[in-house]
Design an enzyme around this catalytic site. Sequence first.
Site, PDB file in Angstrom:
ATOM      1  N   ASP A 169       0.826  -1.208   0.000  1.00  0.00           N
ATOM      2  CA  ASP A 169       0.000   0.000   0.000  1.00  0.00           C
ATOM      3  C   ASP A 169       0.861   1.260   0.000  1.00  0.00           C
ATOM      4  O   ASP A 169       0.592   2.216  -0.734  1.00  0.00           O
ATOM      5  CB  ASP A 169      -0.913   0.021   1.222  1.00  0.00           C
ATOM      6  CG  ASP A 169      -2.160  -0.828   1.044  1.00  0.00           C
ATOM      7  OD1 ASP A 169      -2.638  -0.949  -0.091  1.00  0.00           O
ATOM      8  OD2 ASP A 169      -2.651  -1.368   2.043  1.00  0.00           O
ATOM      9  N   ILE A 170       1.880   1.258   0.844  1.00  0.00           N
ATOM     10  CA  ILE A 170       2.733   2.445   0.960  1.00  0.00           C
ATOM     11  C   ILE A 170       3.474   2.701  -0.349  1.00  0.00           C
ATOM     12  O   ILE A 170       3.542   3.835  -0.846  1.00  0.00           O
ATOM     13  CB  ILE A 170       3.730   2.281   2.121  1.00  0.00           C
ATOM     14  CG1 ILE A 170       2.984   2.231   3.460  1.00  0.00           C
ATOM     15  CG2 ILE A 170       4.747   3.415   2.125  1.00  0.00           C
ATOM     16  CD1 ILE A 170       2.127   3.436   3.741  1.00  0.00           C
TER      17      ILE A 170
END
Length: 395
Positions: A169-170
């Site tokens: 996600d990051i």
Amino acid sequence: MNGALDGVRIIDVSRVLAGPFCSMILGDLGAEVIKIEHHESGDETRGWGPPFSGGESAYYLCANRNKQSMTLNLKSEQGKEIFRKLISSGDIVIQNFKTGTLEKMGLGYRELKECNPKLIMASITGFGLTGPYKDLPGYDYIIQAMSGLMSITGEKDGSPVKVGVAIADILTGLYTCIGILSALHHRNESGQGQEIDISLMDCQVSSLVNVASNYLFNGLTPGRMGNQHPNIVPYQTFPTSDGELVVAVGNDEQFRRFAAVIGRPELAEQQRFKLNEMRLLNKEELVPLLEESLKTKTKKQWKELFDAAGIPNGPIYDIAEMFEDPQISARGMLVEMEHPTIDGLRMIGSPLNLSRTPVTMRKHPPLYGEHTDAILAQLGYDSGQIDKFKQNKMI
């Protein structure tokens, strides 16, 4: 002082982490971010706790500063009309609905660019807008597994292990920022908007860098190496007399100095250890010798000696120890913000340090729907219309 993205308006209809993390970065850089939330439930992460403080979850707070929150029913015709008005006044849309969801609502990129030909839309999905998996949901954990990341993470003889944060996600949030800024530059040159198709899977595969390159070069499937490096020795954790220390010897000259500091200078002169490629071949012989020497002092003592000799190293901190390190406060990586329901809200700072257009922490992570009325008023709706929207569950 204006931020680098002052004057840019972002309509963020993403939830959870990748999209909100991206829009927070852009908000830190000065963009105006309007966070559109479901009119009944809001961003899922508002309920992801404990811990909670002042009615807000720590998870939600970590990715939503410098935004305004507006609730909106995108399935209703009135909600769609309001959304199109927002789009007409905006520059960028960030969305992470499943592939085809916005198109079914008549709010896909092709439809929205009719409202705003200069619109940039960043579409974040698990596997992308094309390919056999385009309709599958994609969560960080699944992506870590399918991308190969978990297969190389963990101890050599142990089970595959996920990274301790939602790294897919990051990374996707960061790649989305790059795509948006590139599209903005192109629009400034050409006047044309575009859609950015970005997936968690693609971003995580891209991050495999040298490990994937090794496989493509030699055809050997990489395995788990624990805290060791596949190409460099010594580049791993070592036990000291009071804890573990990471040593990252990046070249042969550093190894010569390292060997001298630990009291074993002869190791750097032996043919089997002199060059990195030989140390890699003879790692099973070398590492126990180094471990024996490093157990003789504390991690603090070794750090002082290695720092003086210019040898990259660092103790393994827990999160509390990390925040106590003076470097963190010196770099502004721990900030405090005012918040209507939380006293002294502490947050991770921004790693971006721009000399002319510094990042700013202008707005606390918004309360659910905190700015709905104000944004609707800006769009030209009067108080009577806004009250009617509430009665009809449009907002």
